[in-house]
Design a protein around this motif. Sequence first.
Motif, PDB file in Angstrom:
ATOM      1  N   ASP A  97     -11.575 -15.225  -2.829  1.00 55.13           N
ATOM      2  CA  ASP A  97     -12.468 -14.954  -1.676  1.00 55.13           C
ATOM      3  C   ASP A  97     -11.897 -13.943  -0.532  1.00 55.13           C
ATOM      4  OD1 ASP A  97     -13.894 -15.228   0.891  1.00 55.13           O
ATOM      5  OD2 ASP A  97     -13.852 -17.383   0.671  1.00 55.13           O
ATOM      6  N   GLU A  98     -12.599 -12.806  -0.810  1.00 53.87           N
ATOM      7  CA  GLU A  98     -12.130 -11.595   0.060  1.00 53.87           C
ATOM      8  C   GLU A  98     -11.743 -11.861   1.419  1.00 53.87           C
ATOM      9  OE1 GLU A  98     -11.083  -8.447  -1.134  1.00 53.87           O
ATOM     10  OE2 GLU A  98     -11.482  -9.133  -2.833  1.00 53.87           O
ATOM     11  N   GLU A  99     -12.632 -12.925   2.048  1.00 48.93           N
ATOM     12  CA  GLU A  99     -12.395 -13.265   3.336  1.00 48.93           C
ATOM     13  C   GLU A  99     -11.458 -14.247   3.794  1.00 48.93           C
ATOM     14  OE1 GLU A  99     -14.864 -12.055   5.727  1.00 48.93           O
ATOM     15  OE2 GLU A  99     -15.430 -10.955   3.987  1.00 48.93           O
ATOM     16  N   HIS A 100     -10.813 -14.948   2.857  1.00 49.41           N
ATOM     17  CA  HIS A 100      -9.940 -15.882   2.844  1.00 49.41           C
ATOM     18  C   HIS A 100      -8.616 -15.729   1.891  1.00 49.41           C
ATOM     19  CE1 HIS A 100     -13.632 -17.692   4.273  1.00 49.41           C
ATOM     20  NE2 HIS A 100     -12.667 -18.077   5.423  1.00 49.41           N
TER      21      HIS A 100
ATOM     22  N   ASP B 240      -5.417 -15.925   2.914  1.00 49.45           N
ATOM     23  CA  ASP B 240      -4.461 -16.244   3.346  1.00 49.45           C
ATOM     24  C   ASP B 240      -3.677 -17.587   2.345  1.00 49.45           C
ATOM     25  OD1 ASP B 240      -5.499 -19.304   4.893  1.00 49.45           O
ATOM     26  OD2 ASP B 240      -7.006 -17.582   4.582  1.00 49.45           O
TER      27      ASP B 240
ATOM     28  N   HIS C 261      -5.665 -21.004   2.403  1.00 47.70           N
ATOM     29  CA  HIS C 261      -6.710 -21.187   1.667  1.00 47.70           C
ATOM     30  C   HIS C 261      -6.380 -21.041   0.086  1.00 47.70           C
ATOM     31  CE1 HIS C 261     -10.885 -20.515   0.370  1.00 47.70           C
ATOM     32  NE2 HIS C 261     -10.431 -19.464  -0.469  1.00 47.70           N
TER      33      HIS C 261
ATOM     34  N   ARG D  17      -4.106 -11.080  -6.866  1.00 43.20           N
ATOM     35  CA  ARG D  17      -5.301 -12.003  -6.270  1.00 43.20           C
ATOM     36  C   ARG D  17      -5.748 -12.961  -7.341  1.00 43.20           C
ATOM     37  NH1 ARG D  17      -8.545  -7.941  -2.243  1.00 43.20           N
ATOM     38  NH2 ARG D  17      -6.642  -7.604  -0.927  1.00 43.20           N
TER      39      ARG D  17
END
Length: 159
Positions: free
Chosen positions: A28-31, A33, A36, A135
């Motif tokens: 998830d590019e938005e998360h 961290d 997550h 990732r």
Amino acid sequence: MKKIKKTNAARILDDLKIQYELKTYPVDEEHLDAVHVAKEVGMPPEQVFKTLCVRGDKTGVLFAVIPGNGELDLKALARASGNKSCEMVHLKEVLPLTGYIRGGCSPLGAKKEYPVFMDETCRLFDRIAISAGMRGMQILAGPEDLVRATRATVVMLTM
């Protein structure tokens, strides 16, 4: 069943005959961290370790490997690494220095072998997770095996 492509980090563990598990998860590019990621791989955040790229004023680039829910104590890292001060490497420098992108930085298999400092809380667990070097993939292994593989110095690094 889709075959998982091994990363350089995983091949290093193979060469050292270290037992590990590769665990994939949706990116998830938005998360990106570690908290997550921990949720995605079904582990508590304190057991999923993130790799931070740091620069010491005397020694240059090094890796700090800390729990996903922890905050790096730069002063403690400086003391442990023989530096007067340490600062985070700017995000745009991480790829050229390590060969890794944000959310996929591993203490194993970087472009150069940088010194690794791992938070001592790793020893509280039978297994911890670190990035496999991309990732969407984590390496789960025994902390002592990962300390040996990365030649890490184990010290308290979190606030």
